[in-house]
Write a protein that holds these residues in place. Structure first.
Motif, PDB file in Angstrom:
ATOM      1  N   HIS A  94       1.721   6.588   2.441  1.00  8.38           N
ATOM      2  CA  HIS A  94       1.141   6.523   0.888  1.00  8.38           C
ATOM      3  C   HIS A  94       2.085   7.731   0.459  1.00  8.38           C
ATOM      4  O   HIS A  94       1.417   8.748  -0.097  1.00  8.38           O
ATOM      5  CB  HIS A  94      -0.138   6.823   0.775  1.00  8.38           C
ATOM      6  CG  HIS A  94      -1.157   5.621   1.424  1.00  8.38           C
ATOM      7  ND1 HIS A  94      -2.262   5.683   1.486  1.00  8.38           N
ATOM      8  CD2 HIS A  94      -0.541   4.175   1.958  1.00  8.38           C
ATOM      9  CE1 HIS A  94      -2.723   4.436   2.153  1.00  8.38           C
ATOM     10  NE2 HIS A  94      -1.638   3.698   2.308  1.00  8.38           N
ATOM     11  N   THR A  95       3.527   7.691   0.398  1.00  5.56           N
ATOM     12  CA  THR A  95       4.183   8.502  -0.237  1.00  5.56           C
ATOM     13  C   THR A  95       3.904   8.885  -1.517  1.00  5.56           C
ATOM     14  O   THR A  95       4.204   9.746  -2.352  1.00  5.56           O
ATOM     15  CB  THR A  95       5.567   8.364   0.044  1.00  5.56           C
ATOM     16  OG1 THR A  95       6.208   7.094  -0.615  1.00  5.56           O
ATOM     17  CG2 THR A  95       6.139   8.277   1.197  1.00  5.56           C
ATOM     18  N   GLY A  96       3.356   7.869  -2.297  1.00  2.06           N
ATOM     19  CA  GLY A  96       2.965   7.951  -3.821  1.00  2.06           C
ATOM     20  C   GLY A  96       1.838   8.894  -3.936  1.00  2.06           C
ATOM     21  O   GLY A  96       1.769   9.710  -5.171  1.00  2.06           O
ATOM     22  N   ILE A  97       1.095   8.993  -3.231  1.00  2.00           N
ATOM     23  CA  ILE A  97      -0.162   9.859  -3.150  1.00  2.00           C
ATOM     24  C   ILE A  97       0.265  11.282  -2.435  1.00  2.00           C
ATOM     25  O   ILE A  97      -0.164  12.197  -2.857  1.00  2.00           O
ATOM     26  CB  ILE A  97      -1.184   9.211  -2.364  1.00  2.00           C
ATOM     27  CG1 ILE A  97      -1.544   7.991  -3.148  1.00  2.00           C
ATOM     28  CG2 ILE A  97      -2.413  10.151  -2.490  1.00  2.00           C
ATOM     29  CD1 ILE A  97      -2.806   7.074  -2.509  1.00  2.00           C
ATOM     30  N   ASN A  98       1.010  11.023  -1.273  1.00  2.00           N
ATOM     31  CA  ASN A  98       1.133  12.405  -0.337  1.00  2.00           C
ATOM     32  C   ASN A  98       2.683  12.514  -0.235  1.00  2.00           C
ATOM     33  O   ASN A  98       3.195  12.249   0.679  1.00  2.00           O
ATOM     34  CB  ASN A  98       0.348  12.200   0.861  1.00  2.00           C
ATOM     35  CG  ASN A  98       0.459  13.421   1.697  1.00  2.00           C
ATOM     36  OD1 ASN A  98       0.444  14.475   1.237  1.00  2.00           O
ATOM     37  ND2 ASN A  98       0.464  13.249   3.124  1.00  2.00           N
ATOM     38  N   GLU A 101       0.789  -1.199   0.021  1.00  2.64           N
ATOM     39  CA  GLU A 101       0.004   0.099   0.057  1.00  2.64           C
ATOM     40  C   GLU A 101       0.768   1.480   0.103  1.00  2.64           C
ATOM     41  O   GLU A 101       1.019   1.761   0.971  1.00  2.64           O
ATOM     42  CB  GLU A 101      -0.788  -0.119   1.033  1.00  2.64           C
ATOM     43  CG  GLU A 101      -1.972  -1.160   1.272  1.00  2.64           C
ATOM     44  CD  GLU A 101      -3.246  -0.951   1.766  1.00  2.64           C
ATOM     45  OE1 GLU A 101      -3.476   0.333   2.480  1.00  2.64           O
ATOM     46  OE2 GLU A 101      -4.177  -1.729   1.696  1.00  2.64           O
ATOM     47  N   GLY A 102       1.290   1.746  -1.230  1.00  4.34           N
ATOM     48  CA  GLY A 102       1.434   3.314  -1.145  1.00  4.34           C
ATOM     49  C   GLY A 102       2.844   3.742  -1.652  1.00  4.34           C
ATOM     50  O   GLY A 102       3.044   4.473  -2.582  1.00  4.34           O
ATOM     51  N   ILE A 133       3.159   3.614  11.505  1.00  2.95           N
ATOM     52  CA  ILE A 133       3.870   3.887  10.369  1.00  2.95           C
ATOM     53  C   ILE A 133       4.717   2.725   9.972  1.00  2.95           C
ATOM     54  O   ILE A 133       5.562   2.156  11.226  1.00  2.95           O
ATOM     55  CB  ILE A 133       4.827   5.007  10.841  1.00  2.95           C
ATOM     56  CG1 ILE A 133       4.086   6.294  11.396  1.00  2.95           C
ATOM     57  CG2 ILE A 133       5.837   5.316   9.693  1.00  2.95           C
ATOM     58  CD1 ILE A 133       2.968   6.789  10.346  1.00  2.95           C
ATOM     59  N   GLN A 134       4.697   2.283   8.792  1.00  5.25           N
ATOM     60  CA  GLN A 134       5.451   1.152   8.335  1.00  5.25           C
ATOM     61  C   GLN A 134       7.045   1.582   8.000  1.00  5.25           C
ATOM     62  O   GLN A 134       7.042   2.614   7.616  1.00  5.25           O
ATOM     63  CB  GLN A 134       4.779   0.576   7.228  1.00  5.25           C
ATOM     64  CG  GLN A 134       3.488  -0.261   7.752  1.00  5.25           C
ATOM     65  CD  GLN A 134       2.844  -0.302   6.313  1.00  5.25           C
ATOM     66  OE1 GLN A 134       2.117   0.449   5.838  1.00  5.25           O
ATOM     67  NE2 GLN A 134       2.501  -1.531   6.110  1.00  5.25           N
ATOM     68  N   ASP A 135       7.875   0.571   7.973  1.00  5.25           N
ATOM     69  CA  ASP A 135       9.236   0.943   7.175  1.00  5.25           C
ATOM     70  C   ASP A 135       9.235  -0.286   6.247  1.00  5.25           C
ATOM     71  O   ASP A 135       8.301  -0.778   5.987  1.00  5.25           O
ATOM     72  CB  ASP A 135      10.270   1.026   8.290  1.00  5.25           C
ATOM     73  CG  ASP A 135      10.701  -0.520   9.163  1.00  5.25           C
ATOM     74  OD1 ASP A 135      10.052  -1.399   8.326  1.00  5.25           O
ATOM     75  OD2 ASP A 135      11.359  -0.367   9.861  1.00  5.25           O
ATOM     76  N   ASP A 136      10.587  -0.398   5.648  1.00  8.06           N
ATOM     77  CA  ASP A 136      10.670  -1.430   4.683  1.00  8.06           C
ATOM     78  C   ASP A 136      10.337  -2.824   5.021  1.00  8.06           C
ATOM     79  O   ASP A 136      10.177  -3.558   4.005  1.00  8.06           O
ATOM     80  CB  ASP A 136      12.023  -1.410   4.283  1.00  8.06           C
ATOM     81  CG  ASP A 136      12.465  -0.100   3.449  1.00  8.06           C
ATOM     82  OD1 ASP A 136      11.404   0.503   3.147  1.00  8.06           O
ATOM     83  OD2 ASP A 136      13.749   0.446   3.024  1.00  8.06           O
ATOM     84  N   ARG A 137      10.537  -2.912   6.283  1.00 10.68           N
ATOM     85  CA  ARG A 137       9.847  -4.530   6.671  1.00 10.68           C
ATOM     86  C   ARG A 137       8.326  -4.452   7.136  1.00 10.68           C
ATOM     87  O   ARG A 137       8.250  -5.396   8.000  1.00 10.68           O
ATOM     88  CB  ARG A 137      10.911  -5.051   7.891  1.00 10.68           C
ATOM     89  CG  ARG A 137      12.222  -5.217   7.309  1.00 10.68           C
ATOM     90  CD  ARG A 137      13.189  -5.777   8.539  1.00 10.68           C
ATOM     91  NE  ARG A 137      12.493  -7.140   8.710  1.00 10.68           N
ATOM     92  CZ  ARG A 137      13.091  -7.973   9.680  1.00 10.68           C
ATOM     93  NH1 ARG A 137      14.173  -7.553  10.285  1.00 10.68           N
ATOM     94  NH2 ARG A 137      12.477  -9.031   9.886  1.00 10.68           N
ATOM     95  N   SER A 138       7.842  -3.365   6.803  1.00  9.85           N
ATOM     96  CA  SER A 138       6.327  -3.337   6.967  1.00  9.85           C
ATOM     97  C   SER A 138       6.032  -3.200   8.453  1.00  9.85           C
ATOM     98  O   SER A 138       6.553  -2.381   9.163  1.00  9.85           O
ATOM     99  CB  SER A 138       5.836  -4.580   6.614  1.00  9.85           C
ATOM    100  OG  SER A 138       4.182  -4.340   6.491  1.00  9.85           O
ATOM    101  N   TRP A 139       5.064  -3.905   9.206  1.00 10.15           N
ATOM    102  CA  TRP A 139       4.622  -3.585  10.292  1.00 10.15           C
ATOM    103  C   TRP A 139       5.436  -3.962  11.320  1.00 10.15           C
ATOM    104  O   TRP A 139       5.839  -5.112  11.518  1.00 10.15           O
ATOM    105  CB  TRP A 139       3.058  -4.392  10.548  1.00 10.15           C
ATOM    106  CG  TRP A 139       2.122  -4.112   9.374  1.00 10.15           C
ATOM    107  CD1 TRP A 139       1.632  -5.014   8.664  1.00 10.15           C
ATOM    108  CD2 TRP A 139       1.453  -2.863   9.462  1.00 10.15           C
ATOM    109  NE1 TRP A 139       0.734  -4.329   7.831  1.00 10.15           N
ATOM    110  CE2 TRP A 139       0.463  -3.021   8.240  1.00 10.15           C
ATOM    111  CE3 TRP A 139       1.633  -1.769  10.200  1.00 10.15           C
ATOM    112  CZ2 TRP A 139      -0.338  -1.960   7.943  1.00 10.15           C
ATOM    113  CZ3 TRP A 139       0.476  -0.764   9.925  1.00 10.15           C
ATOM    114  CH2 TRP A 139      -0.472  -0.838   8.592  1.00 10.15           C
TER     115      TRP A 139
END
Length: 339
Positions: free
Chosen positions: A286-290, A6-7, A77-83
């Motif tokens: 969702h950095t692709g959107i925001n 997601e995102g 807030i997720q990072d590269d390893r997700s939750w």
């Protein structure tokens, strides 16, 4: 969340499509998948930001399963390893002893190529993921975990109404629950517009349905209401602006605004909702959107507790059952996340 990370990743020019849950074992009364219902054996991992995980939070509260099924809440807030479990001391879940939910996935299937999603049910003794099937988890809590339900637990999936509940949920899932994501993650104008129209066409139908009835199916709260609630409670805060579902706000529909406040003020619903987690996740992950990562200050939450007058329609929220008890210590939503 479920079916996608997601995102941060682009979707090319393909319409957004939610992948199926890879781990679909079930925890059942007879243990036919190898996972029998057993008090204290499993841990439910959720993000309060995620609408799919929020379903399980609500159902667990309404059925009084807090003592039987322990709860782990991830950082929004997720990072590269997700939750991740950075809300806990030493950044580790105190029961599972892991820093990332992905470790439970790895324990179940090494080098699993898919995304790490919530809700997830983890077997505490082995540390292995049991299931991330968000569509089935709540249904099993309602129908397979009955021996562990609290006295007075409502029947959220009554057998005589299941066909109608399933039909209502199917349309809501396709056009609303998943529809807002199809709009928000669209990379082509036509895909966005198709999803946008689906969202509001279905919301108009739901508003019409609820104009003279308090709940979606029958005269009590059912799984259908829970699934609609978790999207509607996020609508004005994130989906209206962030996902461009901006024909109208929920507050502008008298019926839906009354309906969602009615549920929010019902024990087991609003006491699981963390608006702070919701907004920080969507607007920062969702950095692709925001791309700026700026989290909006609004909307004003104070009206969530205003009178809704839906009780004038009669009906019985919990049927022959009773409301759930107080939120267990340690599971309360912090003040920043509620009105």
């Amino acid at each position: 969340m479920t079916g996608t990370t997601e995102g941060n990743k682009g979707y090319g020019h393909k319409p957004f499509k939610r992948s199926r849950s890879h781990f679909a074992d079930r925890v059942t009364a007879d243990g036919r998948d190898g996972w029998p219902v057993e008090a204290g054996r499993y841990r439910l991992v959720v993000s309060r930001a995620c609408p799919w995980a929020s379903r399980a939070l609500v159902v667990r509260r309404l059925l009084g399963l807090e003592d039987a099924l322990s709860l782990a809440v991830t950082d929004p807030i997720q990072d590269d390893r997700s939750w991740r479990f950075t809300l806990d001391p030493d950044d580790r879940d105190p029961v599972l002893g892991i820093r990332f939910l992905g470790e439970a996935y790895d324990a179940r299937e090494k080098d699993y190529p898919g995304g790490v999603s919530v809700p997830a049910v983890v077997d505490v003794p082995s540390g292995k993921l049991v299931t991330n099937d968000f569509q089935q988890i709540t249904l099993d809590l309602e129908t397979e975990w009955t021996a562990l339900h609290r006295p007075g637990a409502p029947d959220l999936y009554p057998e005589q109404l299941r066909a109608e509940i399933d039909e209502v949920m199917d349309g809501i899932y396709r056009d609303v629950n998943n529809g807002v994501y199809r709009a928000g993650f669209a990379t082509r104008q036509s895909d966005y517009e198709d999803a946008y129209h689906d969202v509001f066409r279905r919301l108009d139908l739901v508003s019409e349905r609820l104009a003279d009835r308090r709940y979606l199916v029958g005269d009590t709260i059912t799984e259908a209401d829970i699934r609609l609630f978790t999207t509607l409670v996020r609508f004005d805060a994130v989906y209206h602006g962030h996902f461009k579902c901006n024909r109208s706000k929920l507050t502008e529909d008298r019926v839906l605004w009354g309906y969602i406040r009615d549920l929010y003020q019902t024990p087991g619903f609003g006491d699981t909702v963390d608006f702070d987690h919701i907004k920080r996740h969507y607007y920062r992950v969702h950095t692709g959107i925001n791309p700026t990562g700026i989290v909006p200050l609004g909307p004003d939450l104070s009206s969530w507790l205003s009178p809704h007058h839906r009780e004038e329609l009669g009906e019985r929220p919990f049927g022959d059952g009773t409301p759930p008890g107080p939120v267990p210590p340690g599971e309360e939503v912090p003040p920043a996340g509620r009105p």
